[in-house]
Scaffold this active site. Structure first.
Site, short mmCIF file in Angstrom:
data_model
loop_
_atom_site.label_atom_id
_atom_site.label_comp_id
_atom_site.label_asym_id
_atom_site.label_seq_id
_atom_site.Cartn_x
_atom_site.Cartn_y
_atom_site.Cartn_z
N ASP A 196 35.12 44.45 33.62
CA ASP A 196 35.54 45.35 34.38
C ASP A 196 36.01 44.71 35.85
O ASP A 196 37.19 44.98 36.63
CB ASP A 196 34.70 46.42 35.13
CG ASP A 196 33.15 45.84 35.32
OD1 ASP A 196 32.86 44.67 34.86
OD2 ASP A 196 32.50 46.47 36.31
N ASP B 36 37.46 52.84 29.53
CA ASP B 36 36.64 52.06 30.71
C ASP B 36 35.17 52.50 30.75
O ASP B 36 34.84 53.55 31.21
CB ASP B 36 37.16 52.21 32.04
CG ASP B 36 36.54 51.69 33.13
OD1 ASP B 36 35.64 50.91 32.74
OD2 ASP B 36 36.63 52.08 34.18
N GLY C 113 31.83 40.30 34.37
CA GLY C 113 31.91 41.52 33.78
C GLY C 113 33.50 41.77 33.53
O GLY C 113 34.26 41.29 34.46
N ASP D 196 34.85 47.69 44.29
CA ASP D 196 34.66 48.55 42.92
C ASP D 196 33.21 49.41 43.20
O ASP D 196 32.28 48.77 43.06
CB ASP D 196 34.65 48.06 41.64
CG ASP D 196 34.78 49.12 40.49
OD1 ASP D 196 34.52 50.17 40.79
OD2 ASP D 196 34.89 48.70 39.52
N SER E 223 28.15 52.08 39.65
CA SER E 223 26.60 52.18 39.75
C SER E 223 26.17 50.80 40.42
O SER E 223 25.33 50.71 41.21
CB SER E 223 25.99 52.22 38.20
OG SER E 223 26.45 51.14 37.46
#
Length: 270
Positions: free
Chosen positions: A111, A6, A109, A131, A134
């Site tokens: 993710d 990941d 994305g 999540d 960043s």
């Protein structure tokens, strides 16, 4: 054993997962710094050093990257160093089982997709996934397993660092939970703004989603948090029901299992 990779903008999580389906379990995981110019050889040396003798037990690999250049190097690494191991990388064309009901599905994305897949499969209900990376992604998956969209805000550390960088009177501070929302010094004030401020931001977004999205106002909606920075604010979140540190790795496993047969056929054809 499944190798899960990941890759995010700041850090990369490498995991080893045993079993499949409801018996899938993350046995080991590591967190390393993401380097945007890393090569396939460097990745292989790092990952091989982490997994050690378990490299001989690999039956598959799955990966995602929010850094396009690194995704290419992950692909090259898997093909060169583990050529007999079937692999799946999350990119356009890969079957995830999550319909993307958004304006431009290619912009979503990887993710975010696998997080919603994992939440839907694990909790069996409509879900809001938060999540903490960043960036903070607050994503919405329907009771039918459809990705409905979401909201993206700057991450806790990114925002704190930006404030320090743009102000002569502020400096970078360690982000920990302060003793009070009313700081008694500059460090505590910055910590209070980051921790309590972002907890309020997330709670506000989740509550707004519950109000604005049809079918999300009841108790049959699961709110789950994941990400390395989540524990920093969990205590002060009133809307989050579950914290799942391995949600993304579980999502990678689910996508691999969905595409496993096709990958094995490709390997055999070669």
């Amino acid at each position: 054993m499944l190798l899960a990779i990941d890759v995010r903008n700041t850090h990369t999580v490498v995991g080893l997962i045993s079993g499949s389906g409801s018996h899938g379990k993350v046995e080991h995981h590591w967190r390393i710094r993401t380097e945007s110019e890393v090569t396939a050889d460097e990745l292989a040396l790092t990952i091989d050093g982490l997994i050690g003798d378990d490299a001989e037990l690999l039956t598959g690999a799955a990966g995602l990257s929010t850094v396009p250049s690194v995704l290419h190097e992950v692909r090259v690494m898997l093909e060169q160093y583990w050529p007999s191991v079937p692999h799946v990388l999350i990119e356009p064309g890969v079957r995830t089982g999550i319909p993307l009901l958004v304006d431009n599905p290619k912009e979503v994305g990887a993710d975010r997709i696998v997080n919603c897949l994992a939440a839907y499969q694990k909790y069996g209900s409509a879900a809001i996934v938060v999540d903490f990376g960043s960036s903070i992604c607050v994503d919405v998956v329907s009771a039918k397993g459809e990705f409905l969209g979401g909201a993206i805000a700057p991450g806790v550390q990114v925002s704190s660092d930006a404030a320090a960088a743009r102000s002569a009177a502020l400096r970078r501070v360690e982000l920990t939970r302060p003793r009070s929302v009313v700081g008694k010094n500059t460090v505590e004030c910055m910590q209070a703004g980051a921790v309590f401020g972002f907890a309020a931001l997330v709670d506000g977004l989740v509550n707004r989603i519950r109000e604005d999205v049809d079918g999300f106002g009841g108790d049959d909606v699961t709110v789950v948090a994941t990400g390395h920075s989540a524990p920093l604010v969990l205590e002060d979140l009133s809307t989050v029901q579950h914290y799942d540190r391995h949600l993304t790795l579980d999502g990678l496993r689910l996508v691999f299992e969905r595409n496993r047969d096709n990958q094995r056929k490709l390997k055999q054809a070669r």
